[in-house]
Design a protein around this motif. Structure first.
Motif, mmCIF file in Angstrom:
data_model
loop_
_atom_site.group_PDB
_atom_site.id
_atom_site.type_symbol
_atom_site.label_atom_id
_atom_site.label_comp_id
_atom_site.label_asym_id
_atom_site.label_seq_id
_atom_site.Cartn_x
_atom_site.Cartn_y
_atom_site.Cartn_z
ATOM 1 N N UNK A 51 17.869 22.002 43.560
ATOM 2 C CA UNK A 51 16.759 22.701 44.180
ATOM 3 C C UNK A 51 15.642 22.918 43.155
ATOM 4 N N UNK A 52 16.023 23.418 41.962
ATOM 5 C CA UNK A 52 15.028 23.693 40.916
ATOM 6 C C UNK A 52 14.306 22.424 40.491
ATOM 7 N N UNK A 53 15.039 21.312 40.424
ATOM 8 C CA UNK A 53 14.430 20.042 40.028
ATOM 9 C C UNK A 53 13.394 19.600 41.068
ATOM 10 N N UNK A 54 13.748 19.735 42.353
ATOM 11 C CA UNK A 54 12.793 19.372 43.425
ATOM 12 C C UNK A 54 11.573 20.287 43.384
ATOM 13 N N UNK A 55 11.801 21.588 43.156
ATOM 14 C CA UNK A 55 10.688 22.549 43.093
ATOM 15 C C UNK A 55 9.735 22.192 41.955
ATOM 16 N N UNK A 56 10.303 21.889 40.761
ATOM 17 C CA UNK A 56 9.492 21.538 39.593
ATOM 18 C C UNK A 56 8.648 20.306 39.875
ATOM 19 N N UNK A 57 9.296 19.315 40.500
ATOM 20 C CA UNK A 57 8.604 18.067 40.853
ATOM 21 C C UNK A 57 7.373 18.335 41.697
ATOM 22 N N UNK A 58 7.500 19.310 42.600
ATOM 23 C CA UNK A 58 6.405 19.615 43.525
ATOM 24 C C UNK A 58 5.461 20.676 42.960
ATOM 25 N N UNK A 59 5.681 21.040 41.697
ATOM 26 C CA UNK A 59 4.813 22.048 41.068
ATOM 27 C C UNK A 59 5.044 23.441 41.624
ATOM 28 N N UNK A 60 6.189 23.661 42.234
ATOM 29 C CA UNK A 60 6.517 24.975 42.808
ATOM 30 C C UNK A 60 7.449 25.713 41.851
ATOM 31 N N UNK A 107 10.673 27.524 40.237
ATOM 32 C CA UNK A 107 12.126 27.354 40.354
ATOM 33 C C UNK A 107 12.694 28.639 40.950
ATOM 34 N N UNK A 108 13.978 28.644 41.278
ATOM 35 C CA UNK A 108 14.571 29.827 41.910
ATOM 36 C C UNK A 108 14.464 31.054 40.990
ATOM 37 N N UNK A 109 14.649 30.861 39.660
ATOM 38 C CA UNK A 109 14.527 31.997 38.731
ATOM 39 C C UNK A 109 13.091 32.509 38.668
ATOM 40 N N UNK A 110 12.130 31.561 38.608
ATOM 41 C CA UNK A 110 10.711 31.963 38.566
ATOM 42 C C UNK A 110 10.330 32.679 39.855
#
Length: 190
Positions: A151-160, A162-165
């Motif tokens: 999930x975090x990797x997909x979020x980072x890819x989309x500039x969104x 991560x779950x912790x952030x």
């Protein structure tokens, strides 16, 4: 922040990147595959060779696979450490040829490898879709960690975030609501 390209352009770029990646991987003198826990490499060679003709060295951070007296198929540093005692190689007949099969047991069983050796072309690890059955094999805690990483990797890819952030942002926004008298205009997130 720059506008991200429209989905059609992003998809076209993805298709081109995937095609380039497939061509680079196809050009390698070996095929490889991985799970979150291990890496498997296969190399087809002529049937005339025997185990004693091979030069295979598996160490914690490096791998060499070749036929004695010839340019090795693989010779270089691994991107991450492996468990040498759990890693193996075999030579098996497959029809009119033989196949060297190398099995590497990852030390960190929570990461995808971008390549077998650091000098080889990389693959985009964010595009790896582990089979659900494999995820189902993991115990609850490990599975949760793998799903969070994906999930975090997909979020980072989309500039969104991560779950912790996102958790930090939610806490901050809750705090802001509870303290409307405070000025957060110069607050730095880090």
């Amino acid at each position: 922040m720059p506008d991200s390209p429209p989905p059609e352009e992003r998809e076209k770029a993805d298709v081109q990147a995937r095609a380039k990646e497939q061509a680079e991987q196809a050009a390698l003198p070996y095929k490889w595959d991985q799970t979150i826990k291990d890496v498997d490499i296969t190399i087809s060679i002529e049937a005339k060779y025997k185990g004693k003709d091979l030069d295979v060295k598996i160490s914690r951070n490096a791998l060499k696979v070749g036929i004695k007296g010839q340019q090795p198929f693989i010779d270089g540093e691994l991107p991450h450490a492996i468990r040498v005692d759990e890693s193996t190689w075999t030579l098996a007949s497959s029809g009119s040829a033989k196949e060297i099969a190398v099995h590497l047991d990852k030390m960190n069983q929570m990461e995808w490898w971008p390549h077998v050796i650091t000098s080889a072309p990389k693959i985009d690890v964010s595009k790896i879709q582990p089979e659900n059955s494999k995820l189902g094999d993991l115990d609850g805690e490990t599975r949760g960690m793998v799903e969070k990483m994906m999930f975090d990797q997909r979020q980072k890819e989309q500039g969104k975030p991560t779950s912790d952030e996102q958790k930090k942002l939610d806490i901050l926004s809750q705090f802001k609501q509870q303290h409307p008298e405070m000025d957060f205009s110069n607050a730095k997130m880090g």
